[in-house]
Design a protein around this motif. Structure first.
Motif, PDB file in Angstrom:
ATOM      1  N   ASP A  97       1.021  -1.143   0.272  1.00 37.79           N
ATOM      2  CA  ASP A  97      -0.430  -0.393   0.228  1.00 37.79           C
ATOM      3  C   ASP A  97       0.662   1.652  -0.113  1.00 37.79           C
ATOM      4  OD1 ASP A  97      -2.039   2.046   0.525  1.00 37.79           O
ATOM      5  OD2 ASP A  97      -3.482   0.124   0.980  1.00 37.79           O
ATOM      6  N   SER A  98       0.733   2.059  -1.319  1.00 36.56           N
ATOM      7  CA  SER A  98       1.609   2.891  -0.994  1.00 36.56           C
ATOM      8  C   SER A  98       1.330   4.752  -0.646  1.00 36.56           C
ATOM      9  CB  SER A  98       2.230   3.198  -2.760  1.00 36.56           C
ATOM     10  OG  SER A  98       0.639   3.533  -3.720  1.00 36.56           O
ATOM     11  N   ARG A  99      -0.029   3.893  -0.103  1.00 39.67           N
ATOM     12  CA  ARG A  99      -0.444   5.443   0.394  1.00 39.67           C
ATOM     13  C   ARG A  99      -0.235   6.328   1.461  1.00 39.67           C
ATOM     14  NH1 ARG A  99      -6.660   3.809   1.036  1.00 39.67           N
ATOM     15  NH2 ARG A  99      -5.484   1.827   1.507  1.00 39.67           N
ATOM     16  N   SER A 100      -0.259   7.341   2.088  1.00 43.38           N
ATOM     17  CA  SER A 100       0.253   7.467   2.922  1.00 43.38           C
ATOM     18  C   SER A 100      -0.449   7.383   4.291  1.00 43.38           C
ATOM     19  CB  SER A 100       0.015   9.293   3.424  1.00 43.38           C
ATOM     20  OG  SER A 100      -0.741   9.825   3.232  1.00 43.38           O
ATOM     21  N   ILE A 101       0.279   7.715   5.460  1.00 42.06           N
ATOM     22  CA  ILE A 101      -0.050   6.796   6.888  1.00 42.06           C
ATOM     23  C   ILE A 101      -1.237   7.915   7.554  1.00 42.06           C
ATOM     24  CG2 ILE A 101       1.625   8.546   8.242  1.00 42.06           C
ATOM     25  CD1 ILE A 101       1.954   5.512   9.917  1.00 42.06           C
ATOM     26  N   GLU A 102      -1.222   8.713   7.030  1.00 43.92           N
ATOM     27  CA  GLU A 102      -2.463   9.776   7.514  1.00 43.92           C
ATOM     28  C   GLU A 102      -3.957   8.957   6.239  1.00 43.92           C
ATOM     29  OE1 GLU A 102       1.062  12.743   7.486  1.00 43.92           O
ATOM     30  OE2 GLU A 102       0.156  10.906   6.287  1.00 43.92           O
ATOM     31  N   GLU A 103      -3.313   8.992   5.403  1.00 40.53           N
ATOM     32  CA  GLU A 103      -4.657   7.839   4.567  1.00 40.53           C
ATOM     33  C   GLU A 103      -4.863   6.495   5.660  1.00 40.53           C
ATOM     34  OE1 GLU A 103      -4.593   9.463   0.003  1.00 40.53           O
ATOM     35  OE2 GLU A 103      -2.336   8.862   1.106  1.00 40.53           O
TER      36      GLU A 103
END
Length: 273
Positions: free
Chosen positions: A192-198
């Motif tokens: 998963d390449s999304r930001s940790i916030e997402e």
């Protein structure tokens, strides 16, 4: 009961629960069993990487070396349960997954040995390991979907959602531990390449949805409350990872949350029989 013993007990209960809701076949593993094994393999794949980052973080703390070994062993056991798939495409993907995992396992063990011997690792092999991890996660998700497609069996929605939540929690742990390790935040795994916030936002939103599901019983509600309590304890740290890094705390609570979510899956499975 130790965390490891609890995890083994939960897995045993999950297998029994899946057998109760699936047609038995003496000749081959049922689709429900195969999908459960694959889910557990995916969790172990992520766990092996987060434990490696923690091994780096904690300067060779042997508890994380043991966690790496346990994740590897459990992933191999899960893969061994995927030998009797019925669909041709599923069989082909399973063979690819086993081959990909074998090379990942070899590379991971080599990096652990290097870290033990010299106290540090070069950055590029770690980056390669994280990329390797992502490819395993992508291929295993493809296999998961293919097993459902070829078998005509679909995991019940609440069980599927709780499994996804387990994987999401482990992905968050991988992300957080990679940022805290000396290798830097560039080398993330878990597919998963999304930001940790997402990721944190999605976990909180899905947890709320699960908690509001009308199918919940007193038992599942209690488990969800346990998850929520532990999640609330680390959510702020996850959102403010640049201000006060607490990798040990996040790792510990992530493991506990995942155990609760796997228990939730087994409870949903038992309730659906």
């Amino acid at each position: 009961m130790t965390s490891r013993m609890l995890a083994i007990s939960l897995r045993t209960f999950l297998v029994i629960a899946m057998l109760l809701i699936s047609p038995l076949s003496p000749a081959a593993t049922t689709p429900a069993e195969s999908l459960l094994q694959l889910h557990q393999m995916r969790l172990d794949t992520q766990k092996s990487l987060s434990s490696f980052y923690m091994y780096n973080n904690m300067e060779g703390d042997q508890r994380y070396a043991r966690m790496i070994d346990e994740a590897i062993s459990q992933a191999n056991q899960a893969l061994a349960g995927l030998q009797d798939l019925n669909g041709d495409s599923s069989k082909a993907l399973s063979g690819q997954l086993i081959e990909l995992w074998s090379s990942y396992e070899s590379n991971l063990k080599q990096l652990v040995s290097t870290l033990k011997a010299q106290g540090y690792t070069d950055l590029q092999p770690v980056a390669d390991l994280a990329e390797h991890n992502q490819r395993i996660m992508a291929l295993s998700q493809e296999l998961y979907s293919k097993i459902e497609q070829e078998s005509g069996y679909s995991v019940p929605p609440l069980i599927q959602q709780s499994r996804k939540q387990s994987l999401l929690m482990q992905a968050i742990a991988v992300d957080y531990s990679s940022r805290s390790a000396s290798v830097g935040a560039t080398f993330m795994g878990g597919g998963d390449s999304r930001s940790i916030e997402e990721l944190v936002s999605e976990f909180a939103s899905t947890l709320k949805q699960l908690s509001q599901a009308p199918e919940n019983t007193d038992q599942t509600s209690e488990t969800l409350n346990n998850v929520g309590t532990k999640w609330n304890y680390i959510e702020k740290s996850l959102k403010n990872y640049n201000e006060n890094s607490v990798p040990f705390l996040v790792s510990k609570y992530s493991d506990s949350i995942i155990e609760e979510l796997e228990r939730l899956s087994s409870q949903y499975a038992a309730a659906s029989t």
